[in-house]
Design a protein around this motif. Structure first.
Motif, PDB file in Angstrom:
ATOM      1  N   GLU A  34      78.021  51.661 186.577  1.00 46.11           N
ATOM      2  CA  GLU A  34      77.440  50.381 186.055  1.00 46.11           C
ATOM      3  C   GLU A  34      76.023  50.804 184.991  1.00 46.11           C
ATOM      4  O   GLU A  34      76.434  51.968 184.536  1.00 46.11           O
ATOM      5  CB  GLU A  34      76.678  50.070 187.130  1.00 46.11           C
ATOM      6  N   ALA A  35      76.839  49.717 184.328  1.00 48.38           N
ATOM      7  CA  ALA A  35      75.909  49.958 182.833  1.00 48.38           C
ATOM      8  C   ALA A  35      74.636  48.882 183.415  1.00 48.38           C
ATOM      9  O   ALA A  35      74.613  48.451 183.753  1.00 48.38           O
ATOM     10  CB  ALA A  35      76.768  49.074 181.885  1.00 48.38           C
ATOM     11  N   GLU A  37      72.233  47.338 180.832  1.00 47.31           N
ATOM     12  CA  GLU A  37      72.084  47.335 179.588  1.00 47.31           C
ATOM     13  C   GLU A  37      70.826  47.404 178.754  1.00 47.31           C
ATOM     14  O   GLU A  37      69.995  47.576 178.048  1.00 47.31           O
ATOM     15  CB  GLU A  37      72.633  45.883 178.816  1.00 47.31           C
ATOM     16  N   SER A  38      69.962  46.637 179.707  1.00 51.24           N
ATOM     17  CA  SER A  38      68.545  46.436 179.468  1.00 51.24           C
ATOM     18  C   SER A  38      67.614  47.924 179.273  1.00 51.24           C
ATOM     19  O   SER A  38      66.662  48.245 178.466  1.00 51.24           O
ATOM     20  CB  SER A  38      67.360  45.844 180.200  1.00 51.24           C
ATOM     21  N   GLU A  39      68.074  48.725 179.819  1.00 47.59           N
ATOM     22  CA  GLU A  39      67.616  50.789 179.933  1.00 47.59           C
ATOM     23  C   GLU A  39      68.874  51.460 178.472  1.00 47.59           C
ATOM     24  O   GLU A  39      68.384  52.314 178.550  1.00 47.59           O
ATOM     25  CB  GLU A  39      68.164  51.451 181.090  1.00 47.59           C
ATOM     26  N   GLY A  40      69.618  50.654 178.230  1.00 46.79           N
ATOM     27  CA  GLY A  40      70.607  51.339 177.207  1.00 46.79           C
ATOM     28  C   GLY A  40      71.079  52.161 178.085  1.00 46.79           C
ATOM     29  O   GLY A  40      71.737  53.172 176.945  1.00 46.79           O
ATOM     30  N   SER A  42      74.500  53.451 180.626  1.00 47.54           N
ATOM     31  CA  SER A  42      75.697  53.988 181.446  1.00 47.54           C
ATOM     32  C   SER A  42      75.257  55.142 182.388  1.00 47.54           C
ATOM     33  O   SER A  42      75.461  55.918 182.148  1.00 47.54           O
ATOM     34  CB  SER A  42      77.317  54.380 180.196  1.00 47.54           C
ATOM     35  N   THR A  59      74.153  54.411 175.851  1.00 47.10           N
ATOM     36  CA  THR A  59      74.590  53.371 175.032  1.00 47.10           C
ATOM     37  C   THR A  59      74.395  52.846 174.029  1.00 47.10           C
ATOM     38  O   THR A  59      74.932  52.436 173.124  1.00 47.10           O
ATOM     39  CB  THR A  59      75.036  52.120 175.704  1.00 47.10           C
ATOM     40  N   ASN A  60      73.094  53.283 173.741  1.00 47.25           N
ATOM     41  CA  ASN A  60      72.645  53.626 172.057  1.00 47.25           C
ATOM     42  C   ASN A  60      71.729  54.068 171.978  1.00 47.25           C
ATOM     43  O   ASN A  60      70.593  54.885 172.511  1.00 47.25           O
ATOM     44  CB  ASN A  60      71.846  51.218 172.438  1.00 47.25           C
ATOM     45  N   SER A  63      67.975  54.413 173.511  1.00 46.81           N
ATOM     46  CA  SER A  63      68.149  54.608 174.520  1.00 46.81           C
ATOM     47  C   SER A  63      67.107  55.751 174.613  1.00 46.81           C
ATOM     48  O   SER A  63      66.880  56.872 173.935  1.00 46.81           O
ATOM     49  CB  SER A  63      68.784  54.397 175.003  1.00 46.81           C
TER      50      SER A  63
END
Ligand code: CMX
Length: 135
Positions: A34-35, A37-40, A42, A59-60, A63
């Motif tokens: 599960e990704a 996004e708000s936490e950057g 996966s 993921t960035n 993060s």
């Protein structure tokens, strides 16, 4: 009330690689990816009896996981405790002098409401509180 360890979060560089590694270690596969996004991040989850292991890949660059791996390398990133009422636990722990990193609970992976306690206020361990979300 803090009920039990809900999961242990492990920061990894490459989720696919670590999924294979932990599959060999545990002798069973992860049950979800599960990704958040708000936490950057996966994430993937393995179930071991009542306890979960969460693998987290950044993921960035911003993060928390990217910063953690830059500084400390791969390894245990946080311990998450299940609570029955996250808002009252946040109030209780704030009153006890712990540094709560979130004003409000936020959405986390695996259908949870979560918040974090700063590791400087918890003997160097990043603590996550999590409450099951109503579905
Ligand atoms: N465990 C233990 N110590 C940690 C840590 C961790 N996971 N992350 C950072 N630290 C340490 C740093 O090494 C640093 O120590 P020193 O001062 O001795 O060098 C100290 O905490 C403060 O670090 P910082 O540079 O001031 O702050 P950071 O920008 O690294 O942020 C933290 C640290 C905990 C505030 C931030 O990572 C945070 O808000 N975390 C909560 C959110 C999160 O972790 N999200 C990802 C997981 C999401 C999920 O589970 O789904």
């Amino acid at each position: 009330m803090i009920q039990k360890i809900e999961h242990i979060g492990i920061a990894v560089k490459d989720l696919n690689h670590s999924n294979e590694l932990f599959k060999k270690l545990f002798g069973k596969d992860h049950y979800k990816v599960e990704a958040v996004e708000s936490e950057g991040v996966s994430t993937s989850f393995f179930m071991l009896g009542e306890t979960k292991i969460e693998l987290l890949q950044a993921t960035n660059e911003e993060s928390a996981i990217a910063k953690f791996i830059d500084k400390k390398g791969e390894g245990i990133h946080h311990i998450a405790y299940a609570v029955d009422n996250i808002n009252s636990e946040m109030e209780r722990l704030k009153a006890e002098g712990f540094e709560i990193l979130n004003k409000e609970p936020k959405y986390g992976a695996d259908n949870k409401l979560i918040c974090f306690l700063h590791p400087k206020s918890t003997n160097g361990i990043l603590v996550e509180l999590c409450q099951e979300r109503d579905t």
